[in-house]
Design a protein around this motif. Structure first.
Motif, PDB file in Angstrom:
ATOM      1  N   TRP A  84       0.815  -1.204   0.000  1.00 27.41           N
ATOM      2  CA  TRP A  84       0.000   0.000   0.000  1.00 27.41           C
ATOM      3  C   TRP A  84       0.852   1.259   0.000  1.00 27.41           C
ATOM      4  O   TRP A  84       1.902   1.300   0.662  1.00 27.41           O
ATOM      5  CB  TRP A  84      -0.881   0.047   1.244  1.00 27.41           C
ATOM      6  CG  TRP A  84      -1.891  -1.042   1.384  1.00 27.41           C
ATOM      7  CD1 TRP A  84      -1.882  -2.054   2.298  1.00 27.41           C
ATOM      8  CD2 TRP A  84      -3.079  -1.218   0.612  1.00 27.41           C
ATOM      9  NE1 TRP A  84      -2.985  -2.849   2.147  1.00 27.41           N
ATOM     10  CE2 TRP A  84      -3.741  -2.363   1.117  1.00 27.41           C
ATOM     11  CE3 TRP A  84      -3.654  -0.524  -0.458  1.00 27.41           C
ATOM     12  CZ2 TRP A  84      -4.944  -2.833   0.594  1.00 27.41           C
ATOM     13  CZ3 TRP A  84      -4.852  -0.985  -0.979  1.00 27.41           C
ATOM     14  CH2 TRP A  84      -5.488  -2.117  -0.467  1.00 27.41           C
ATOM     15  N   VAL A  88      -2.803   5.171   1.999  1.00 24.81           N
ATOM     16  CA  VAL A  88      -3.712   4.184   2.590  1.00 24.81           C
ATOM     17  C   VAL A  88      -3.279   3.817   4.011  1.00 24.81           C
ATOM     18  O   VAL A  88      -4.098   3.771   4.932  1.00 24.81           O
ATOM     19  CB  VAL A  88      -3.800   2.922   1.711  1.00 24.81           C
ATOM     20  CG1 VAL A  88      -4.686   1.858   2.366  1.00 24.81           C
ATOM     21  CG2 VAL A  88      -4.323   3.270   0.322  1.00 24.81           C
ATOM     22  N   THR A  89      -1.992   3.542   4.197  1.00 24.24           N
ATOM     23  CA  THR A  89      -1.535   3.110   5.527  1.00 24.24           C
ATOM     24  C   THR A  89      -1.670   4.213   6.567  1.00 24.24           C
ATOM     25  O   THR A  89      -1.752   3.930   7.765  1.00 24.24           O
ATOM     26  CB  THR A  89      -0.080   2.634   5.472  1.00 24.24           C
ATOM     27  OG1 THR A  89       0.760   3.684   4.962  1.00 24.24           O
ATOM     28  CG2 THR A  89       0.062   1.407   4.573  1.00 24.24           C
ATOM     29  N   THR A  97      -4.563  -5.262   6.188  1.00 25.57           N
ATOM     30  CA  THR A  97      -5.397  -5.534   5.014  1.00 25.57           C
ATOM     31  C   THR A  97      -6.495  -6.529   5.332  1.00 25.57           C
ATOM     32  O   THR A  97      -6.254  -7.546   5.984  1.00 25.57           O
ATOM     33  CB  THR A  97      -4.532  -6.091   3.871  1.00 25.57           C
ATOM     34  OG1 THR A  97      -3.495  -5.159   3.569  1.00 25.57           O
ATOM     35  CG2 THR A  97      -5.363  -6.360   2.629  1.00 25.57           C
ATOM     36  N   GLY A 123      -8.562  -0.694   3.962  1.00 27.71           N
ATOM     37  CA  GLY A 123      -7.723  -1.375   2.978  1.00 27.71           C
ATOM     38  C   GLY A 123      -8.228  -2.779   2.728  1.00 27.71           C
ATOM     39  O   GLY A 123      -8.203  -3.619   3.639  1.00 27.71           O
ATOM     40  N   ILE A 174      -3.832  -1.430  -7.709  1.00 27.37           N
ATOM     41  CA  ILE A 174      -4.182  -0.810  -6.438  1.00 27.37           C
ATOM     42  C   ILE A 174      -4.864   0.519  -6.711  1.00 27.37           C
ATOM     43  O   ILE A 174      -4.315   1.380  -7.410  1.00 27.37           O
ATOM     44  CB  ILE A 174      -2.939  -0.611  -5.552  1.00 27.37           C
ATOM     45  CG1 ILE A 174      -2.399  -1.979  -5.106  1.00 27.37           C
ATOM     46  CG2 ILE A 174      -3.271   0.241  -4.328  1.00 27.37           C
ATOM     47  CD1 ILE A 174      -1.173  -1.911  -4.226  1.00 27.37           C
ATOM     48  N   THR A 176      -6.675   3.861  -5.007  1.00 32.23           N
ATOM     49  CA  THR A 176      -6.858   4.642  -3.784  1.00 32.23           C
ATOM     50  C   THR A 176      -8.048   5.576  -3.952  1.00 32.23           C
ATOM     51  O   THR A 176      -8.362   6.009  -5.058  1.00 32.23           O
ATOM     52  CB  THR A 176      -5.595   5.467  -3.465  1.00 32.23           C
ATOM     53  OG1 THR A 176      -5.329   6.364  -4.543  1.00 32.23           O
ATOM     54  CG2 THR A 176      -4.389   4.562  -3.246  1.00 32.23           C
ATOM     55  N   GLY A 190      -8.250   2.224   0.267  1.00 27.46           N
ATOM     56  CA  GLY A 190      -7.633   1.602  -0.907  1.00 27.46           C
ATOM     57  C   GLY A 190      -8.253   0.256  -1.208  1.00 27.46           C
ATOM     58  O   GLY A 190      -8.700  -0.457  -0.301  1.00 27.46           O
TER      59      GLY A 190
END
Length: 256
Positions: A84, A88-89, A97, A123, A174, A176, A190
């Motif tokens: 990620w 996102v984190t 996740t 996520g 991926i 976002t 995400g």
């Protein structure tokens, strides 16, 4: 005629002490030697057993890792997650996740958290072709869902509980997204789609976990413990016998 001839059954305290000390020392040596041998045998057998387990188990897990080498191309096992971006984190409520692969639909709450300014889960990992449904909780004011990178979708802003918006992810990668009214407050998320994505090892909380290895106490080898026990028993026996003899034994002085 000597005193021993006159009193053959009577030992002096000095003779008894000498003989007792000699016997106890010999017993301690014998016990310590046998204790060391037993401990070494136990350690050797334990090492061999654990070593064997490591050889078989390690090779088996290693083989699994080799077969899971598809992780480089996005194939996932339980020890990897999408790589990620920090967008996102760093999102509110992010705690790893949520793997939702194998499901045709996935649901994400909009307006989660104590202040209603988070997605839950923020996520997720889904298969290609999965439909993601965002469902509003009615908390935190007006929210929307809008793609930032990797996608092209946007919902209207709503504060109504039960309001939903959905998008089907047909391409891998991926994606976002954000809540535009609250993006500066960390309301991000995400969606990782498919197997052909960049992955990384799952970061375990708590690091090396000293508790699993039994804590931080000093561990003595089995041989050292055996020697200590043998010497303690021998010394205790010597002192006990000496005390009994000195208190209740024969005369210390020679008869005239």
């Amino acid at each position: 005629m000597t005193e021993d001839d006159e009193n053959p059954t009577d030992l002096s305290r000095r003779s008894f002490m000498r003989e007792t000390a000699f016997g106890a020392t010999a017993a301690a040596g014998t016990a310590a030697t046998s204790g060391v041998a037993s401990a070494q045998e136990g350690n050797e057998s334990g090492d061999n057993e654990s070593g064997g387990a490591n050889e078989s188990g390690g090779n088996e897990s290693g083989g699994a890792n080799e077969s899971g080498g598809g992780n480089e191309s996005g194939g996932a096992s339980g020890n990897v997650e999408p790589a990620w971006p920090s967008f996102v984190t760093d999102a509110n409520n992010f705690n790893g996740t949520e793997d939702l692969r194998g499901q045709g639909e996935a649901t994400v709450q909009v307006g989660a958290g104590s202040d209603g300014l988070a997605f839950d889960p923020p996520g997720i990992w889904v298969d290609t072709g999965t439909t993601v449904i965002w469902e509003w909780t009615g908390e935190g004011g007006g929210h929307n869902v809008a793609a930032v990178e990797g996608g092209d979708f946007a919902s209207e802003v709503s504060s109504e509980s039960g309001f939903t918006f959905e998008n089907t992810f047909e391409e891998g990668g991926i994606v976002t997204y954000e809540c535009e009214p609250h993006t500066s407050q960390g309301m991000h998320g995400g969606v990782a789609v498919g197997e052909e994505i960049e992955t990384q090892e799952v970061q375990q909380e708590g690091g090396g976990g000293g508790g699993e290895s039994g804590g931080g106490g000093v561990q003595l080898p089995g041989a050292a413990r055996a020697v200590g026990v043998a010497l303690t028993v021998a010394l205790g026996s010597t002192l006990g016998l000496a005390y009994v003899f000195m208190r209740y034994g024969g005369d210390y002085e020679e008869d005239v």
